[in-house]
Design a protein around this motif. Structure first.
Motif, PDB file in Angstrom:
ATOM      1  N   ARG A 173     -34.971  39.368 -35.524  1.00 44.19           N
ATOM      2  CA  ARG A 173     -34.332  38.380 -34.652  1.00 44.19           C
ATOM      3  C   ARG A 173     -34.650  38.650 -33.188  1.00 44.19           C
ATOM      4  O   ARG A 173     -35.002  39.768 -32.802  1.00 44.19           O
ATOM      5  CB  ARG A 173     -32.813  38.394 -34.836  1.00 44.19           C
ATOM      6  N   PHE A 174     -34.499  37.608 -32.420  1.00 44.78           N
ATOM      7  CA  PHE A 174     -34.656  37.672 -30.969  1.00 44.78           C
ATOM      8  C   PHE A 174     -33.365  37.124 -30.362  1.00 44.78           C
ATOM      9  O   PHE A 174     -33.309  36.005 -29.859  1.00 44.78           O
ATOM     10  CB  PHE A 174     -35.867  36.842 -30.540  1.00 44.78           C
ATOM     11  N   PRO A 175     -32.266  37.903 -30.409  1.00 45.67           N
ATOM     12  CA  PRO A 175     -30.944  37.379 -30.058  1.00 45.67           C
ATOM     13  C   PRO A 175     -30.725  37.155 -28.565  1.00 45.67           C
ATOM     14  O   PRO A 175     -29.836  36.405 -28.184  1.00 45.67           O
ATOM     15  CB  PRO A 175     -29.999  38.445 -30.599  1.00 45.67           C
ATOM     16  N   ALA A 176     -31.510  37.796 -27.723  1.00 45.70           N
ATOM     17  CA  ALA A 176     -31.345  37.637 -26.277  1.00 45.70           C
ATOM     18  C   ALA A 176     -32.666  37.968 -25.606  1.00 45.70           C
ATOM     19  O   ALA A 176     -33.613  38.444 -26.253  1.00 45.70           O
ATOM     20  CB  ALA A 176     -30.234  38.561 -25.767  1.00 45.70           C
ATOM     21  N   ALA A 177     -32.735  37.744 -24.302  1.00 50.44           N
ATOM     22  CA  ALA A 177     -33.949  38.053 -23.563  1.00 50.44           C
ATOM     23  C   ALA A 177     -34.252  39.542 -23.645  1.00 50.44           C
ATOM     24  O   ALA A 177     -33.336  40.381 -23.574  1.00 50.44           O
ATOM     25  CB  ALA A 177     -33.794  37.617 -22.107  1.00 50.44           C
ATOM     26  N   ASP A 178     -35.529  39.884 -23.829  1.00 52.04           N
ATOM     27  CA  ASP A 178     -35.984  41.277 -23.895  1.00 52.04           C
ATOM     28  C   ASP A 178     -35.284  42.070 -24.984  1.00 52.04           C
ATOM     29  O   ASP A 178     -35.064  43.282 -24.846  1.00 52.04           O
ATOM     30  CB  ASP A 178     -35.784  41.977 -22.534  1.00 52.04           C
ATOM     31  N   THR A 179     -34.934  41.399 -26.097  1.00 54.15           N
ATOM     32  CA  THR A 179     -34.198  42.065 -27.177  1.00 54.15           C
ATOM     33  C   THR A 179     -34.768  41.659 -28.531  1.00 54.15           C
ATOM     34  O   THR A 179     -35.021  40.480 -28.775  1.00 54.15           O
ATOM     35  CB  THR A 179     -32.700  41.690 -27.135  1.00 54.15           C
ATOM     36  N   ILE A 180     -34.950  42.671 -29.388  1.00 51.34           N
ATOM     37  CA  ILE A 180     -35.372  42.444 -30.776  1.00 51.34           C
ATOM     38  C   ILE A 180     -34.389  43.191 -31.668  1.00 51.34           C
ATOM     39  O   ILE A 180     -34.028  44.338 -31.391  1.00 51.34           O
ATOM     40  CB  ILE A 180     -36.799  42.980 -31.030  1.00 51.34           C
ATOM     41  N   SER A 181     -33.962  42.522 -32.747  1.00 50.01           N
ATOM     42  CA  SER A 181     -33.075  43.197 -33.692  1.00 50.01           C
ATOM     43  C   SER A 181     -33.602  43.041 -35.107  1.00 50.01           C
ATOM     44  O   SER A 181     -34.300  42.085 -35.415  1.00 50.01           O
ATOM     45  CB  SER A 181     -31.660  42.630 -33.600  1.00 50.01           C
ATOM     46  N   THR A 184     -30.711  43.402 -42.234  1.00 50.12           N
ATOM     47  CA  THR A 184     -30.813  43.386 -43.689  1.00 50.12           C
ATOM     48  C   THR A 184     -29.446  43.021 -44.228  1.00 50.12           C
ATOM     49  O   THR A 184     -28.412  43.322 -43.611  1.00 50.12           O
ATOM     50  CB  THR A 184     -31.232  44.769 -44.244  1.00 50.12           C
ATOM     51  N   ALA A 185     -29.422  42.366 -45.360  1.00 46.93           N
ATOM     52  CA  ALA A 185     -28.175  41.891 -45.985  1.00 46.93           C
ATOM     53  C   ALA A 185     -27.326  41.100 -44.994  1.00 46.93           C
ATOM     54  O   ALA A 185     -26.103  41.105 -45.054  1.00 46.93           O
ATOM     55  CB  ALA A 185     -27.383  43.052 -46.551  1.00 46.93           C
ATOM     56  N   GLY A 186     -27.981  40.431 -44.025  1.00 46.80           N
ATOM     57  CA  GLY A 186     -27.280  39.596 -43.065  1.00 46.80           C
ATOM     58  C   GLY A 186     -26.632  40.333 -41.921  1.00 46.80           C
ATOM     59  O   GLY A 186     -25.964  39.727 -41.087  1.00 46.80           O
ATOM     60  N   SER A 187     -26.815  41.657 -41.846  1.00 46.68           N
ATOM     61  CA  SER A 187     -26.196  42.451 -40.769  1.00 46.68           C
ATOM     62  C   SER A 187     -27.265  43.155 -39.952  1.00 46.68           C
ATOM     63  O   SER A 187     -28.286  43.602 -40.481  1.00 46.68           O
ATOM     64  CB  SER A 187     -25.237  43.494 -41.349  1.00 46.68           C
ATOM     65  N   GLU A 188     -26.977  43.299 -38.643  1.00 45.37           N
ATOM     66  CA  GLU A 188     -27.914  43.977 -37.754  1.00 45.37           C
ATOM     67  C   GLU A 188     -27.944  45.470 -38.054  1.00 45.37           C
ATOM     68  O   GLU A 188     -26.907  46.138 -38.142  1.00 45.37           O
ATOM     69  CB  GLU A 188     -27.502  43.748 -36.297  1.00 45.37           C
ATOM     70  N   ARG A 189     -29.145  46.048 -38.209  1.00 43.31           N
ATOM     71  CA  ARG A 189     -29.317  47.456 -38.515  1.00 43.31           C
ATOM     72  C   ARG A 189     -29.960  48.233 -37.353  1.00 43.31           C
ATOM     73  O   ARG A 189     -29.734  49.437 -37.223  1.00 43.31           O
ATOM     74  CB  ARG A 189     -30.205  47.642 -39.758  1.00 43.31           C
ATOM     75  N   ALA A 190     -30.717  47.524 -36.515  1.00 47.45           N
ATOM     76  CA  ALA A 190     -31.355  48.186 -35.381  1.00 47.45           C
ATOM     77  C   ALA A 190     -31.589  47.161 -34.293  1.00 47.45           C
ATOM     78  O   ALA A 190     -31.756  45.968 -34.567  1.00 47.45           O
ATOM     79  CB  ALA A 190     -32.660  48.830 -35.796  1.00 47.45           C
ATOM     80  N   ARG A 191     -31.572  47.652 -33.040  1.00 46.37           N
ATOM     81  CA  ARG A 191     -31.797  46.765 -31.900  1.00 46.37           C
ATOM     82  C   ARG A 191     -32.652  47.498 -30.873  1.00 46.37           C
ATOM     83  O   ARG A 191     -32.423  48.662 -30.578  1.00 46.37           O
ATOM     84  CB  ARG A 191     -30.461  46.343 -31.275  1.00 46.37           C
ATOM     85  N   VAL A 192     -33.640  46.758 -30.354  1.00 49.27           N
ATOM     86  CA  VAL A 192     -34.501  47.298 -29.304  1.00 49.27           C
ATOM     87  C   VAL A 192     -34.335  46.437 -28.085  1.00 49.27           C
ATOM     88  O   VAL A 192     -34.455  45.202 -28.161  1.00 49.27           O
ATOM     89  CB  VAL A 192     -35.981  47.319 -29.741  1.00 49.27           C
TER      90      VAL A 192
END
Length: 195
Positions: A173-181, A184-192
């Protein structure tokens, strides 16, 4: 004269001949050396197996099923209908369709494809544009489902996320500017982020 006229050899008629009913030529064919031949009614062209007809009332030259319209000295280009489908066949070289706009439609005029000279080429699904070319590349109106290995180069615009087709709750996903998440199973597991 009224009645039957029989010519045993050549008949040289210098002006006009009016025939009240039919003319039958037994052999040798009809040879017109000058002028325009005018047929004022239907004209049948009878082939060995298939026929064509000029239908005066319909203003149409009708090619019956499997009667071909052949092009080229070697007859390697043809158009015909075989009772279930229309076939345009080019046995050699390239088939070119030249127009300022090309549009492919179904019998009710619902569009499959359009191509405009100097403009966009568009692919449709159910009369709705799904993919079109632009000055910078291509534009996809909704989802892009890819099977197999995908290599992406250059600028890519994706609205929110990349979804695994066989497992739709696993995404990048790209939930916000300069952010990648990663989810799995519909839940966020990692964010950069850029922080």
């Amino acid at each position: 004269a009224v009645g039957v006229i029989t010519g045993r050899s050549n008949a040289d008629l210098q002006n006009r001949v009016n025939v009240g009913s039919g003319v039958s030529i037994k052999a040798g064919g009809l040879n017109v050396t000058a002028g325009i031949s005018t047929f004022g009614d239907d004209v049948a062209f009878t082939g060995a197996s298939y026929n064509a007809l000029w239908d005066k009332s319909k203003n149409a030259l009708i090619f019956n099923d499997n009667t071909q319209l052949n092009f080229g000295t070697d007859e390697d280009g043809d158009i015909y209908h075989d009772n279930s489908q229309m076939i345009i066949n080019n046995a050699t070289g390239t088939l070119r369709v030249r127009a300022s706009e090309v549009r492919l439609c179904n019998p009710t005029n619902s569009t499959y494809f359009t191509g405009i000279s100097g403009g966009a080429a568009k692919l449709y699904h159910n009369d709705s544009v799904k993919l079109q070319t632009t000055t910078s590349g291509i534009s996809i109106s909704n989802e892009l489902n890819v099977v197999g290995l995908t290599t992406i180069g250059g600028d890519v615009s994706i609205a929110d996320k990349i979804i695994h087709t066989g497992d739709t709750n696993t995404t990048i996903r790209f939930p916000a500017a300069d952010t990648i998440s990663l989810e799995t199973a519909g839940s966020e597991r990692a964010r950069v982020t850029s922080d």
